[in-house]
Scaffold this motif. Structure first.
Motif, PDB file in Angstrom:
ATOM      1  N   ASP A   1       0.829  -1.209   0.000  1.00  9.74           N
ATOM      2  CA  ASP A   1       0.000   0.000   0.000  1.00  9.74           C
ATOM      3  C   ASP A   1       0.867   1.263   0.000  1.00  9.74           C
ATOM      4  O   ASP A   1       0.449   2.318   0.464  1.00  9.74           O
ATOM      5  N   ASP A   2       2.081   1.150  -0.545  1.00  2.54           N
ATOM      6  CA  ASP A   2       3.005   2.287  -0.641  1.00  2.54           C
ATOM      7  C   ASP A   2       3.025   2.775  -2.085  1.00  2.54           C
ATOM      8  O   ASP A   2       3.720   2.219  -2.932  1.00  2.54           O
ATOM      9  N   PHE A   3       2.245   3.804  -2.343  1.00  2.00           N
ATOM     10  CA  PHE A   3       2.150   4.376  -3.679  1.00  2.00           C
ATOM     11  C   PHE A   3       2.857   5.732  -3.757  1.00  2.00           C
ATOM     12  O   PHE A   3       2.431   6.621  -4.490  1.00  2.00           O
ATOM     13  N   ASN A   4       3.938   5.872  -3.018  1.00  2.00           N
ATOM     14  CA  ASN A   4       4.735   7.101  -3.060  1.00  2.00           C
ATOM     15  C   ASN A   4       5.036   7.427  -4.525  1.00  2.00           C
ATOM     16  O   ASN A   4       5.517   6.575  -5.271  1.00  2.00           O
ATOM     17  N   PRO A   5       4.774   8.654  -4.975  1.00  2.00           N
ATOM     18  CA  PRO A   5       5.007   8.994  -6.379  1.00  2.00           C
ATOM     19  C   PRO A   5       6.481   8.874  -6.800  1.00  2.00           C
ATOM     20  O   PRO A   5       6.766   8.769  -7.987  1.00  2.00           O
ATOM     21  N   LEU A   6       7.378   8.841  -5.850  1.00  2.00           N
ATOM     22  CA  LEU A   6       8.787   8.624  -6.176  1.00  2.00           C
ATOM     23  C   LEU A   6       8.978   7.254  -6.845  1.00  2.00           C
ATOM     24  O   LEU A   6       9.867   7.068  -7.665  1.00  2.00           O
ATOM     25  N   HIS A   7       8.091   6.315  -6.520  1.00  2.00           N
ATOM     26  CA  HIS A   7       8.148   4.977  -7.098  1.00  2.00           C
ATOM     27  C   HIS A   7       7.193   4.797  -8.278  1.00  2.00           C
ATOM     28  O   HIS A   7       7.425   3.938  -9.130  1.00  2.00           O
ATOM     29  N   MET A   8       6.133   5.599  -8.307  1.00  2.00           N
ATOM     30  CA  MET A   8       5.033   5.330  -9.229  1.00  2.00           C
ATOM     31  C   MET A   8       4.848   6.358 -10.351  1.00  2.00           C
ATOM     32  O   MET A   8       4.228   6.057 -11.352  1.00  2.00           O
ATOM     33  N   ASP A   9       5.369   7.573 -10.195  1.00  2.74           N
ATOM     34  CA  ASP A   9       5.052   8.675 -11.111  1.00  2.74           C
ATOM     35  C   ASP A   9       6.340   9.297 -11.647  1.00  2.74           C
ATOM     36  O   ASP A   9       7.035  10.027 -10.935  1.00  2.74           O
ATOM     37  N   GLU A  10       6.639   9.017 -12.908  1.00  2.49           N
ATOM     38  CA  GLU A  10       7.880   9.508 -13.519  1.00  2.49           C
ATOM     39  C   GLU A  10       7.941  11.032 -13.532  1.00  2.49           C
ATOM     40  O   GLU A  10       9.002  11.612 -13.271  1.00  2.49           O
ATOM     41  N   ALA A  11       6.827  11.702 -13.813  1.00  2.00           N
ATOM     42  CA  ALA A  11       6.832  13.174 -13.854  1.00  2.00           C
ATOM     43  C   ALA A  11       7.218  13.740 -12.496  1.00  2.00           C
ATOM     44  O   ALA A  11       8.046  14.659 -12.401  1.00  2.00           O
ATOM     45  N   PHE A  12       6.653  13.187 -11.432  1.00  5.23           N
ATOM     46  CA  PHE A  12       6.999  13.640 -10.087  1.00  5.23           C
ATOM     47  C   PHE A  12       8.455  13.299  -9.769  1.00  5.23           C
ATOM     48  O   PHE A  12       9.226  14.138  -9.323  1.00  5.23           O
ATOM     49  N   ALA A  13       8.828  12.039  -9.999  1.00  5.05           N
ATOM     50  CA  ALA A  13      10.156  11.556  -9.619  1.00  5.05           C
ATOM     51  C   ALA A  13      11.276  12.259 -10.381  1.00  5.05           C
ATOM     52  O   ALA A  13      12.364  12.461  -9.845  1.00  5.05           O
ATOM     53  N   SER A  14      10.999  12.688 -11.605  1.00  2.00           N
ATOM     54  CA  SER A  14      12.037  13.359 -12.403  1.00  2.00           C
ATOM     55  C   SER A  14      12.420  14.718 -11.822  1.00  2.00           C
ATOM     56  O   SER A  14      13.488  15.242 -12.121  1.00  2.00           O
ATOM     57  N   LYS A  15      11.563  15.271 -10.954  1.00  2.00           N
ATOM     58  CA  LYS A  15      11.837  16.567 -10.339  1.00  2.00           C
ATOM     59  C   LYS A  15      12.509  16.435  -8.975  1.00  2.00           C
ATOM     60  O   LYS A  15      12.734  17.430  -8.300  1.00  2.00           O
ATOM     61  N   THR A  16      12.811  15.202  -8.568  1.00  5.52           N
ATOM     62  CA  THR A  16      13.447  14.974  -7.272  1.00  5.52           C
ATOM     63  C   THR A  16      14.955  14.825  -7.444  1.00  5.52           C
ATOM     64  O   THR A  16      15.472  14.802  -8.563  1.00  5.52           O
ATOM     65  N   ALA A  17      15.654  14.699  -6.339  1.00  5.20           N
ATOM     66  CA  ALA A  17      17.102  14.498  -6.366  1.00  5.20           C
ATOM     67  C   ALA A  17      17.484  13.217  -7.101  1.00  5.20           C
ATOM     68  O   ALA A  17      18.612  13.094  -7.594  1.00  5.20           O
ATOM     69  N   TYR A  18      16.546  12.267  -7.233  1.00  8.58           N
ATOM     70  CA  TYR A  18      16.841  10.992  -7.904  1.00  8.58           C
ATOM     71  C   TYR A  18      16.696  11.081  -9.418  1.00  8.58           C
ATOM     72  O   TYR A  18      17.088  10.172 -10.134  1.00  8.58           O
TER      73      TYR A  18
END
Length: 151
Positions: free
Chosen positions: A40-57
């Motif tokens: 039940d971990d749907f953190n967008p860092l794992h699930m959403d490329e648009a969101f994750a692309s704006k992070t440090a990763y």
């Protein structure tokens, strides 16, 4: 490297400090989706490329506990294998694991406590030969095999 025991699991007397087993797992989109559903971990860092692309990763990464679960797979299926019961686990994360990478989960017997039937296992996850996660698992190991049931 040891292979799974023919019975499905090693008993306490068969374990020796330094025994090592490894399992290689490709981190796929499907595995990440299944893990998100199970945890039940749907953190967008794992699930959403648009969101994750704006992070440090700069892109999606696998759940840390998904990578750690590959070590659990070694413990439960190879070393010690069937019958081993997890009592505790420490984890240290050093680098993210990305979709498409192959994670090599390596488990090594570090110490054996014969009186308590407990074993400490060094758990490591490598990607491309680089350590991305490590820790120690404490597990209880059976002292003997159960005799097969007769009809």
């Amino acid at each position: 490297m040891v292979e799974p025991h023919p019975s499905g699991g090693y008993i306490l007397d068969e374990l020796v400090v330094g025994m090592t087993a490894e399992k290689r797992v490709t981190v796929s989109e499907e595995r990440i989706g299944h893990f998100a559903e199970a945890s039940d971990d749907f953190n967008p860092l794992h699930m959403d490329e648009a969101f994750a692309s704006k992070t440090a990763y700069r892109g999606r990464i696998a759940h840390g506990l998904l990578s750690a679960s590959f070590g659990s797979a070694v413990v439960g299926t190879i070393l010690p294998g069937a019958g081993a019961i997890y009592l505790g686990q420490t984890l240290n994360f050093y680098k993210p694991v990305r979709i498409g990478e192959v994670a090599a989960a390596r488990v090594t017997v570090a110490t054996i406590d014969e009186a308590a039937a407990r074993v400490v296992l060094r758990c490591e996850i490598y990607v491309g030969g680089e350590l991305v996660m490590d820790g120690e698992a404490t597990v209880r190991v059976p002292r003997r095999r159960r005799a097969p049931k007769t009809p």
